[in-house]
Write an enzyme that holds these catalytic residues in place. Structure first.
Site, short mmCIF file in Angstrom:
data_model
loop_
_atom_site.label_atom_id
_atom_site.label_comp_id
_atom_site.label_asym_id
_atom_site.label_seq_id
_atom_site.Cartn_x
_atom_site.Cartn_y
_atom_site.Cartn_z
N CYS A 65 0.85 -1.18 0.00
CA CYS A 65 0.00 0.00 0.00
C CYS A 65 0.89 1.23 0.00
CB CYS A 65 -0.92 0.02 1.22
SG CYS A 65 -0.03 0.05 2.78
N GLY A 66 0.27 2.38 -0.21
CA GLY A 66 1.04 3.62 -0.28
C GLY A 66 1.64 4.03 1.04
#
Length: 277
Positions: A118-119
């Site tokens: 994920c970011g």
């Protein structure tokens, strides 16, 4: 101050290369210094947790600061040992932390097992994406002149920048504007983590001074500053909206575009005294 008179930074922080090019319309051939950027692995009680790209200097400070600002430990006393080693692949920093902190870290890692990337590394939901520090309880205030003085001094103390022109810096300054601690890195977050580590290892009372940085002030920079108990962050560049929101809720005075006598105050102006003519 003539930058050529400054002492050289740690040798492992940069390298010298032969370069060619054009400067001021003339051909250039000679030597140039470039800042190093290498993988730095952080291990806690024998378990690898993160690999960061960083300048390989002040690694103990980096490890201490990262551990605190990322919530792995709550205080320097919970780090029992810290050693680093190098290899052809990069650097490894091995920390021994308190059993309670390690159990908390393992639980977080267990909850993330099997999740896709994920970011925001280490988060599992939007509610965990932004960490709000506990509100600061500080009575200390600062003068505009002290911030201007500190920024001017900081520029003369950036040894690695003077050699390479490629690094950020973060400094802890007294209420009078004297720069007592400064750390540099190719990454602005790393420079601040190194400063936080140096600050907590020095035993100084963090809330009696303020922090200056040579970059913009994003949310993470505010969070890291507040996490160590510092009540004012002055950035040479701009700030983000989330940085302002977090600074406001944390009770931190956030300054942007602090250059010379110029400054913009984005949160808690009561802690900052503007010079008036």
């Amino acid at each position: 101050m003539d930058m050529s008179e400054l002492p050289l930074p740690a040798a492992q922080a940069y390298r010298t290369l032969e370069v060619r090019g054009i400067r001021a319309g003339s051909r250039l051939a000679g030597q140039d210094c470039v800042a190093e950027e290498v993988p730095v692995a952080l291990e806690f009680n024998g378990i690898s947790h993160a690999v960061m790209m960083a300048t390989p200097a002040d690694l103990e400070d980096f490890a201490y600061g990262f551990s605190l600002t990322e919530g792995i430990v709550d205080s320097a006393s919970q780090i029992h040992d810290c050693e680093w080693s190098s290899s052809v692949q990069g650097y490894t920093v091995q920390l021994t932390i308190a059993a309670l902190c390690f159990a908390r870290l393992k639980e977080k890692r267990r909850n993330l097992t099997g999740r896709t990337g994920c970011g925001l590394c280490g988060t599992e939901s939007l509610t965990q994406a932004v960490r709000h520090p506990a509100p600061l309880q500080l009575a200390q205030s600062f003068d505009a002149g002290a911030v201007s003085k500190a920024l001017a001094i900081m520029r003369t103390r950036q040894l690695l920048l003077a050699v390479t022109g490629a690094t950020h810096a973060a400094a802890w300054c007294t209420a009078d504007g004297d720069v007592e601690l400064i750390r540099e890195d190719v990454g602005r977050h790393n420079a601040l983590d190194k400063l936080v580590g140096a600050l907590i290892r020095s035993g100084r009372s963090a809330g009696t001074g303020f922090v200056t940085i040579t970059s913009r002030a994003s949310y993470e920079m505010v969070q890291k500053t507040a996490a160590v108990g510092v009540g004012l962050l002055a950035a040479v560049s701009g700030v983000t909206g989330l940085a302002v929101d977090v600074a406001q809720s944390a009770g931190l005075t956030l300054l942007g575009f602090a250059r010379g006598d110029d400054v913009s105050i984005y949160s808690h102006p009561e802690r900052f005294k503007l010079d008036t003519q």
